[in-house]
Design a protein around this motif. Structure first.
Motif, short mmCIF file in Angstrom:
data_model
loop_
_atom_site.label_atom_id
_atom_site.label_comp_id
_atom_site.label_asym_id
_atom_site.label_seq_id
_atom_site.Cartn_x
_atom_site.Cartn_y
_atom_site.Cartn_z
N LYS A 16 -3.42 -17.91 14.28
CA LYS A 16 -2.31 -17.97 13.32
C LYS A 16 -2.64 -18.93 12.18
CE LYS A 16 2.49 -17.76 12.75
NZ LYS A 16 3.78 -17.63 13.34
N VAL A 17 -3.19 -20.11 12.51
CA VAL A 17 -3.56 -21.09 11.48
C VAL A 17 -4.61 -20.49 10.55
CG1 VAL A 17 -4.54 -23.38 11.07
CG2 VAL A 17 -2.96 -23.03 13.00
N TRP A 18 -5.60 -19.82 11.12
CA TRP A 18 -6.66 -19.17 10.34
C TRP A 18 -6.07 -18.17 9.36
CZ3 TRP A 18 -11.86 -20.05 10.17
CH2 TRP A 18 -12.66 -19.06 9.58
N ASN A 19 -5.14 -17.36 9.85
CA ASN A 19 -4.53 -16.35 8.99
C ASN A 19 -3.72 -16.98 7.86
OD1 ASN A 19 -5.70 -14.31 10.49
ND2 ASN A 19 -3.92 -14.02 11.81
N VAL A 20 -3.09 -18.11 8.12
CA VAL A 20 -2.38 -18.83 7.06
C VAL A 20 -3.38 -19.37 6.04
CG1 VAL A 20 -1.05 -20.93 6.55
CG2 VAL A 20 -0.31 -19.39 8.39
N LEU A 21 -4.48 -19.93 6.51
CA LEU A 21 -5.48 -20.50 5.59
C LEU A 21 -6.04 -19.44 4.65
CD1 LEU A 21 -7.54 -22.83 7.95
CD2 LEU A 21 -6.22 -23.56 5.95
N TRP A 22 -6.39 -18.26 5.17
CA TRP A 22 -7.18 -17.31 4.39
C TRP A 22 -6.46 -16.03 4.01
CZ3 TRP A 22 -10.00 -20.72 2.69
CH2 TRP A 22 -10.48 -21.75 3.51
N GLY A 23 -5.22 -15.87 4.46
CA GLY A 23 -4.42 -14.71 4.04
C GLY A 23 -4.09 -14.83 2.55
N GLU A 24 -4.09 -13.72 1.84
CA GLU A 24 -3.92 -13.77 0.38
C GLU A 24 -2.62 -14.46 -0.04
OE1 GLU A 24 -3.58 -10.80 -3.46
OE2 GLU A 24 -4.40 -10.01 -1.59
N ILE A 25 -1.52 -14.11 0.57
CA ILE A 25 -0.23 -14.68 0.16
C ILE A 25 -0.11 -16.14 0.61
CG2 ILE A 25 2.28 -14.53 0.53
CD1 ILE A 25 1.82 -11.43 0.69
N THR A 26 -0.45 -16.42 1.86
CA THR A 26 -0.30 -17.79 2.36
C THR A 26 -1.31 -18.74 1.72
OG1 THR A 26 -1.58 -17.10 4.31
CG2 THR A 26 0.83 -17.22 4.54
N TYR A 27 -2.51 -18.25 1.38
CA TYR A 27 -3.47 -19.10 0.65
C TYR A 27 -2.84 -19.59 -0.65
CZ TYR A 27 -7.51 -20.70 -1.94
OH TYR A 27 -8.37 -21.49 -2.68
N ARG A 28 -2.19 -18.69 -1.37
CA ARG A 28 -1.54 -19.05 -2.63
C ARG A 28 -0.44 -20.08 -2.41
NH1 ARG A 28 -2.03 -15.12 -7.08
NH2 ARG A 28 -3.56 -13.56 -6.50
N GLN A 29 0.20 -20.03 -1.23
CA GLN A 29 1.29 -20.97 -0.94
C GLN A 29 0.77 -22.38 -0.65
OE1 GLN A 29 3.06 -18.53 2.18
NE2 GLN A 29 4.80 -18.07 0.87
N TRP A 30 -0.20 -22.50 0.25
CA TRP A 30 -0.62 -23.86 0.63
C TRP A 30 -1.49 -24.53 -0.44
CZ3 TRP A 30 -5.65 -25.48 1.53
CH2 TRP A 30 -6.61 -24.51 1.84
N THR A 31 -2.17 -23.73 -1.26
CA THR A 31 -3.01 -24.35 -2.29
C THR A 31 -2.21 -24.81 -3.51
OG1 THR A 31 -3.60 -22.16 -3.15
CG2 THR A 31 -5.14 -23.19 -1.58
N THR A 32 -0.90 -24.56 -3.51
CA THR A 32 -0.08 -25.16 -4.58
C THR A 32 -0.17 -26.69 -4.53
OG1 THR A 32 1.92 -25.17 -3.22
CG2 THR A 32 1.57 -23.24 -4.64
N ALA A 33 -0.56 -27.24 -3.39
CA ALA A 33 -0.75 -28.69 -3.28
C ALA A 33 -1.83 -29.18 -4.24
CB ALA A 33 -1.11 -29.08 -1.85
N PHE A 34 -2.80 -28.32 -4.53
CA PHE A 34 -3.88 -28.67 -5.45
C PHE A 34 -3.53 -28.26 -6.87
CE2 PHE A 34 -6.03 -27.81 -1.34
CZ PHE A 34 -6.44 -29.10 -1.06
N THR A 35 -3.21 -26.99 -7.06
CA THR A 35 -2.84 -26.45 -8.36
C THR A 35 -1.90 -25.27 -8.16
OG1 THR A 35 -5.00 -27.04 -9.29
CG2 THR A 35 -3.72 -25.44 -10.51
N GLU A 36 -0.76 -25.33 -8.78
CA GLU A 36 0.20 -24.23 -8.72
C GLU A 36 -0.47 -22.94 -9.21
OE1 GLU A 36 3.85 -22.91 -7.61
OE2 GLU A 36 3.53 -25.08 -7.81
N GLY A 37 -0.31 -21.87 -8.45
CA GLY A 37 -0.85 -20.58 -8.87
C GLY A 37 -2.30 -20.35 -8.49
#
Length: 142
Positions: A16-37
């Motif tokens: 589940k953690v892996w899928n959050v890290l690399w799934g297209e939608i969830t990747y966009r969500q968690w990487t907002t911590a670095f840069t929005e979008g």
């Protein structure tokens, strides 16, 4: 080169953690911590080149050094991208690795970064927030 390590306990299995890290939608969500979008283009197969972008077509490109499903993803950063144009950088062994270790409470997610000193402060301020978002998504999504 600075070596930085971060880790967080996540109450979800490694898949589940892996899928959050690399799934297209969830990747966009968690990487907002670095840069929005933020988003990436390319495949995550070992040896392939992946391009990481912000909404303005700027970012960096990297080679996938390791991809062991549900266990480890490691990138070697090769250069920057400005207005869609690649600019190689001499960063040496600038790497970013995500390591998932299963335990009785779920998964320990570790981030290990080798970075030039000029990026150290950025990662120290942003990476813990990113891991917190991964935790929230992993524990609270269906």
């Amino acid at each position: 080169m600075e070596k930085l390590s971060f880790e967080i306990q996540i109450n979800a299995d490694p898949e589940k953690v892996w899928n959050v890290l690399w799934g297209e939608i969830t990747y966009r969500q968690w990487t907002t911590a670095f840069t929005e979008g933020s988003f990436y283009e390319g495949t995550l197969e070992e040896g392939s080149i992946v391009k990481f972008f912000d909404p303005h077509n700027n970012g960096m490109y990297s080679r996938v050094e390791k991809n062991i499903a549900h266990k480890e993803m490691k990138f070697l950063h090769l250069g920057e991208i400005y207005d869609g144009v690649e600019s190689p950088q001499n960063w040496g062994e600038a790497t970013e690795a995500y390591i998932l270790e299963e335990n009785e409470d779920g998964t320990v997610l570790k981030g290990e970064i080798q970075t030039p000193a000029e990026f150290k402060e950025f990662f120290e301020s942003k990476f813990p927030k990113a891991l917190g978002i991964v935790k929230n998504l992993s524990e609270n999504q269906l």
